[in-house]
Design an enzyme around this catalytic site. Structure first.
Site, mmCIF file in Angstrom:
data_model
loop_
_atom_site.group_PDB
_atom_site.id
_atom_site.type_symbol
_atom_site.label_atom_id
_atom_site.label_comp_id
_atom_site.label_asym_id
_atom_site.label_seq_id
_atom_site.Cartn_x
_atom_site.Cartn_y
_atom_site.Cartn_z
ATOM 1 N N GLU A 246 0.862 -1.174 0.000
ATOM 2 C CA GLU A 246 0.000 0.000 0.000
ATOM 3 C C GLU A 246 0.902 1.229 0.000
ATOM 4 O O GLU A 246 1.670 1.440 0.928
ATOM 5 C CB GLU A 246 -0.902 -0.016 1.242
ATOM 6 C CG GLU A 246 -1.960 1.067 1.239
ATOM 7 C CD GLU A 246 -2.836 1.036 2.498
ATOM 8 O OE1 GLU A 246 -2.658 0.112 3.330
ATOM 9 O OE2 GLU A 246 -3.667 1.938 2.637
ATOM 10 N N ASP B 226 -4.811 11.128 9.169
ATOM 11 C CA ASP B 226 -3.587 10.456 9.587
ATOM 12 C C ASP B 226 -3.049 10.965 10.910
ATOM 13 O O ASP B 226 -3.136 12.150 11.218
ATOM 14 C CB ASP B 226 -2.507 10.628 8.510
ATOM 15 C CG ASP B 226 -2.683 9.645 7.372
ATOM 16 O OD1 ASP B 226 -2.598 8.429 7.648
ATOM 17 O OD2 ASP B 226 -2.937 10.082 6.250
ATOM 18 N N TYR C 33 -11.647 -2.644 3.485
ATOM 19 C CA TYR C 33 -10.668 -2.155 4.468
ATOM 20 C C TYR C 33 -11.445 -1.762 5.721
ATOM 21 O O TYR C 33 -12.136 -0.757 5.742
ATOM 22 C CB TYR C 33 -9.930 -0.951 3.879
ATOM 23 C CG TYR C 33 -8.701 -0.494 4.625
ATOM 24 C CD1 TYR C 33 -8.701 -0.314 6.008
ATOM 25 C CD2 TYR C 33 -7.526 -0.210 3.925
ATOM 26 C CE1 TYR C 33 -7.565 0.122 6.669
ATOM 27 C CE2 TYR C 33 -6.385 0.241 4.588
ATOM 28 C CZ TYR C 33 -6.413 0.402 5.962
ATOM 29 O OH TYR C 33 -5.293 0.851 6.620
#
Lengths: 407, 276
Positions: free
Chosen positions: B58, B69, B184
């Site tokens: 990834e 993030d 995911y």
């Protein structure tokens, strides 16, 4: 003609789009929360009890309606159109921001959230969020860029005095954009107990709509006050545009009044190069930042550009999506005022009217000054004086080479 | 049914999960920010990872405002951006790796703006020709998926979406209906970053997804130890490790030793599976 256009003006759609702008560009974790917030807001809007509580607080606590002042000496000085000021600087905490935080804190209470978070640039939204949190006994944490903390340290201390925790953000340029990133990260991590009071007409749906609606009280009042005071509407409404909440708040009530020009003023900063200003409509292009599609200052690879303005509240790389939409419709227009023009307006208004404007609002005053010169004496400009300038005294002193501590 | 076999790009991903399943282990997805600390190091790491038990690579596309993030990935993005790394370089890197014979499926993890500015259709075509198999646009939820889904489908690029602990049963089928490659599953509400222990409810969330799809389900966000990998492997098809790797890249810097150490770390995460 009155409100002729607003009757057909119905944005955003239920997916949060203002034409091609806006939307919900958020990570999956936040999407159910945003949907829940939109539902709660619709319910509150239809709830007479909610509206009554809000208008009572705006009247008795915030001090609304704020007055309209005729700036006679300033108008005489320019020798053109008459300039009126909508005095949001006189709202409790010293800026328009509390109109929105009061509305949203009531939403937070409806949703049983115990913790408030907010981002802030100039600190005015942070102070307003800290204030309503104190009023309702809620925990409050404000995220603020380290650079903004430096130049708006008075507001940092005010927030702390109000019982809020101010968290410095050291990423990026350490300004508003970075504070929003950090607030989003906090929210995503504490979804259960936290309500995020967004401070401008930015971010993912439903925030641009919610903030606009809570700020629209400015224009509703101003429209009626102008009718009462001079028997007609102004020819031009002027407001500064960072994210664009005070401008949207003023403009919204006038959208249907086709003869009223609506002028937004962006930060021209210290130059025209990327990184030297925050003039999104002049130099930006379509992009997606922090939840919404709108004009964005960015490089050719889609990386967000640094921005500069002497006023922390205008120092942001994107602009509220509804502004982009209204600009495309040709209903609003946008111009820039530079750092030095804003400073000049700051000094003029202080000396001629005894009103010290926030540096953000000083951009609107600067534009009004140059517009007034080109207009006839019987014409009228209404400026949204969105905040007072106490918080900027340090910054202004620096530009004058004055050390306040040594006075 | 979500036909991952109908999509040629999804099929490389599909094969990676199928072969891991055959070996009775979860597929291991390793995340690095492309260009951190340099594009050369990213290429080296990718090649080493292929021999260290990694099943899917990834690649993070550096972005100035990585809202979803945590600190480790933010700093990695800054390091890459300081080197001038852009989306174009990420595609070039993938192409170079394919040129060297890298067989690992490559999935890009990116924020939308760089892709939007590149041009969605052009990006989809260029990504496929560079050898990218799938893309996760972290700030484009299904509500905005029409922005890219038709173009990605047309190009044959797998579209991967996140399922979060907050995702309710009304949204879930919609997400799964637009997903190819793999699902995911975010282990907990929060940004990317290492955490101790496993979030409660993750097992149930994976089970909830499984009831609605045949697609493989990988779990990520906050996974940083072999113990967590092993635990997740008991109920999920794949495990994603990002920040724990990225942090070690940051600590090691632009050195050969960093590549060795990070690869060793990845081996400790996948190691139990290499020996069978």
């Amino acid at each position: 003609m009155e409100n002729g256009q607003t009757s057909t003006y119905n944005v955003p759609d239920n997916t949060g789009h203002f034409g091609i702008y806006g939307g919900r560009f958020a990570s999956e974790t936040l999407m159910p929360l945003l949907a829940g917030l939109a539902r709660e807001y619709e319910a509150a809007k239809a709830d007479a009890g909610f509206q009554e509580e809000l208008s009572g607080l705006l009247r008795d606590y915030v001090g609304r309606p704020t007055p309209i002042s005729f700036a006679k000496r300033l108008s005489d000085y320019v020798g053109g159109a008459r300039i009126f000021l909508k005095r949001e600087d006189l709202a409790h905490t010293g800026a328009h921001k509390i109109n929105n935080t009061m509305g949203q804190v009531l939403l937070a209470r409806r949703m049983n959230k115990r913790r408030i978070i907010a981002e802030t640039g100039a600190g005015q939204h942070g102070v307003a969020a800290a204030t309503v949190s104190a009023l309702f006994g809620l925990e409050c944490e404000v995220f603020m860029g380290a650079e903004d903390m430096r130049r708006q340290r008075l507001n940092v201390f005010r927030m702390r005095l109000l019982g809020a925790k101010v968290t410095a953000v050291h990423s990026g340029a350490k300004t508003l954009k970075d504070a929003i990133n950090e607030a989003m990260r906090d929210w995503i991590t504490r979804v259960d107990d936290t309500y995020y009071i967004f401070g401008s007409v930015l971010g993912p749906h439903p925030y641009p709509m919610i903030v606009r609606d809570f700020q629209s009280v400015i224009g509703k009042e101003a429209r009626a006050q102008m009718q009462e005071e001079i028997g007609r509407l102004p020819d031009v409404c002027v407001a500064c545009v960072g994210g664009g909440s005070n401008a949207m708040g003023l403009f919204h009530a006038f959208l249907g009044d086709d003869n009223v020009r609506l002028v937004g003023v962006e930060a021209g900063g210290r130059g025209t190069g990327l990184g030297e200003h925050a003039a999104r409509f002049r130099s930006g292009r379509l992009g997606v930042l922090q939840g919404a599609k709108s004009y964005v200052l960015q490089d050719e690879d889609g990386q967000i550009a640094p921005t500069h303005s002497i006023s922390a509240g205008l120092d942001y790389a994107s602009v509220g999506p509804e502004h982009s939409y209204l600009r495309d419709l040709g209903r609003t227009e946008y111009t820039v005022a530079s750092d030095s023009q804003a400073l000049e307006a700051f000094h003029l208004l202080s000396r001629l009217e005894g009103i010290m404007p926030a540096l953000e609002s000083a951009h609107a005053v600067a534009e009004a000054l140059s517009l007034a010169k080109t207009m006839a004496k019987d014409e009228v400009i209404l400026v949204n004086l969105s905040g007072r300038g106490d918080k900027d005294v340090h910054t202004v002193a620096e530009t004058m080479g004055v050390d306040i501590g040594a006075i | 049914m979500n036909g991952c076999n109908h999509n040629p790009r999804a099929s490389r991903i599909h094969r990676a999960f199928a072969s891991a399943k055959e070996q009775q282990r979860p597929a291991f997805v390793a995340y690095v920010t492309c260009g951190d600390p340099t594009l050369d190091r990213t290429r080296q790491l990718a090649v080493e990872f292929a021999g260290a038990g990694v099943d899917i690579l990834e690649l993070g596309v550096p972005f100035t405002d990585p809202m979803a993030d945590g600190t480790a990935n933010q700093e990695a993005a800054l390091r890459a951006l300081a080197n001038g790394v852009t989306l174009r370089h990420v595609l070039q890197t993938t192409e170079a790796l394919r040129g060297r014979g890298l067989e690992l499926p490559v999935v890009l993890f990116t924020y939308y703006n760089p892709v939007f500015v590149y041009g969605v259709e052009k990006f989809a075509a260029d990504a496929v020709s560079a050898g990218v198999d799938g893309v996760l646009l972290v700030d484009v939820p299904v509500e905005e998926a029409q922005e890219f889904k038709p173009a990605f489908d047309h190009a044959g690029l797998a579209t991967i979406f996140l399922v979060a602990p907050t995702t309710d049963d009304r949204r879930l089928p919609h997400i799964l209906g637009l997903t190819n490659g793999f699902v995911y599953c975010v282990s907990r509400s929060g940004v990317t970053g290492e955490r101790n222990g496993l979030a409660s409810g993750i097992r149930e969330n994976v089970a909830r997804i499984r009831r609605l799809t045949q697609l493989p389900v990988a779990v990520g966000f906050g996974i940083s130890s072999r113990e967590q990998v092993r635990e997740i492997g008991q109920f999920a098809d794949g495990v994603v490790v990002g920040s724990a790797i990225v942090r070690r890249i940051g600590e090691g810097g632009d050195t050969d030793e960093m590549v060795c150490r990070v690869t060793e770390f990845v081996r400790t995460l996948t190691g139990q599976f290499i020996g069978g």
